[in-house]
Design a protein around this motif. Structure first.
Motif, PDB file in Angstrom:
ATOM      1  N   VAL A  16      39.701  20.637  26.144  1.00 53.33           N
ATOM      2  CA  VAL A  16      38.359  20.769  25.588  1.00 53.33           C
ATOM      3  C   VAL A  16      38.385  21.479  24.230  1.00 53.33           C
ATOM      4  N   ALA A  17      39.153  22.554  24.109  1.00 55.73           N
ATOM      5  CA  ALA A  17      39.200  23.304  22.849  1.00 55.73           C
ATOM      6  C   ALA A  17      39.768  22.443  21.718  1.00 55.73           C
ATOM      7  N   THR A  20      37.189  19.774  20.826  1.00 58.36           N
ATOM      8  CA  THR A  20      36.068  20.416  20.142  1.00 58.36           C
ATOM      9  C   THR A  20      36.436  20.690  18.688  1.00 58.36           C
ATOM     10  N   GLU A  24      34.486  19.192  15.464  1.00 58.59           N
ATOM     11  CA  GLU A  24      33.932  20.145  14.496  1.00 58.59           C
ATOM     12  C   GLU A  24      34.529  19.922  13.106  1.00 58.59           C
ATOM     13  N   THR A  29      28.417  19.764  14.925  1.00 57.07           N
ATOM     14  CA  THR A  29      28.158  21.139  15.338  1.00 57.07           C
ATOM     15  C   THR A  29      28.039  21.273  16.842  1.00 57.07           C
ATOM     16  N   ARG A  30      28.797  22.201  17.376  1.00 55.92           N
ATOM     17  CA  ARG A  30      28.757  22.521  18.807  1.00 55.92           C
ATOM     18  C   ARG A  30      27.449  23.248  19.115  1.00 55.92           C
ATOM     19  N   SER A  31      26.800  22.865  20.207  1.00 54.21           N
ATOM     20  CA  SER A  31      25.565  23.504  20.639  1.00 54.21           C
ATOM     21  C   SER A  31      25.854  24.862  21.271  1.00 54.21           C
ATOM     22  N   SER A  34      27.063  25.165  24.876  1.00 60.39           N
ATOM     23  CA  SER A  34      28.473  24.939  25.217  1.00 60.39           C
ATOM     24  C   SER A  34      29.094  26.198  25.808  1.00 60.39           C
ATOM     25  N   ASN A  35      30.192  25.999  26.527  1.00 56.43           N
ATOM     26  CA  ASN A  35      31.002  27.108  27.037  1.00 56.43           C
ATOM     27  C   ASN A  35      32.452  26.637  27.045  1.00 56.43           C
ATOM     28  N   THR A  39      31.784  21.221  26.012  1.00 56.54           N
ATOM     29  CA  THR A  39      31.175  21.297  24.688  1.00 56.54           C
ATOM     30  C   THR A  39      30.094  20.239  24.591  1.00 56.54           C
ATOM     31  N   ILE A  41      27.572  18.422  21.738  1.00 51.13           N
ATOM     32  CA  ILE A  41      27.360  18.196  20.315  1.00 51.13           C
ATOM     33  C   ILE A  41      26.134  17.304  20.178  1.00 51.13           C
ATOM     34  N   ALA A  49      29.236  14.999  24.960  1.00 51.54           N
ATOM     35  CA  ALA A  49      29.828  16.111  25.697  1.00 51.54           C
ATOM     36  C   ALA A  49      31.331  15.900  25.800  1.00 51.54           C
TER      37      ALA A  49
END
Length: 145
Positions: A16-17, A20, A24, A29-31, A34-35, A39, A41, A49
């Motif tokens: 995920v990172a 993301t 980006e 832009t990530r919302s 997100s956690n 993610t 967007i 997602a």
């Protein structure tokens, strides 16, 4: 009856990172919703997602058979643009951010101009100019009646 729309597209990703960071780098832009596990967007009228592939399979109640990042995912995502020059520029930009070149932009059989790149998980993005389905004032594709 279903209202004809798609609200959210979720891509099952390996990391995920990493995914993301890729999106980006495209300027998306990530919302704040997100956690580290997912993610979100916001795009024009839809949400993208990024969720771990294993977690997505578990959520859907299916087995994750896995797939190589260069294997055909069985679907494509498309980003339509207003001209051939915009397709060329977006393609070059995506490649500069780490996308994998799949098919360089070129004139295509249906009368438009398009090319494909793959994101870090092998999801295919088509960048296209379609003269028969122009973009409206909000950048949304219009279809003939």
């Amino acid at each position: 009856m279903f209202d004809p729309r798609i609200s959210l597209i979720t891509l099952g990703v390996a990391d995920v990172a990493r995914s993301t960071a890729f999106y980006e780098s495209l300027g998306w832009t990530r919302s704040a919703a997100s956690n580290p596990a997912i993610t979100f967007i916001g795009l024009k009228g839809i949400v993208l997602a990024l969720f771990s592939r294993a977690s997505l399979a578990e959520d859907a109640g299916v087995e994750d058979a896995g797939r190589a990042p260069d294997a055909f995912p069985g679907m494509t995502l498309a980003h339509n643009l207003a001209s051939e020059a915009e397709v060329d520029a977006a393609y070059a930009f995506a490649l500069s951010k780490g996308a994998r070149a799949v098919k360089p932009p070129q004139k295509v059989f249906w009368g438009g101009y398009s090319g494909y790149f793959a994101d870090p998980d092998g999801y295919l993005w088509e960048l296209a100019f379609n003269p028969t389905a122009p973009l409206d004032g909000n950048g949304h594709m219009t279809l003939p009646g």
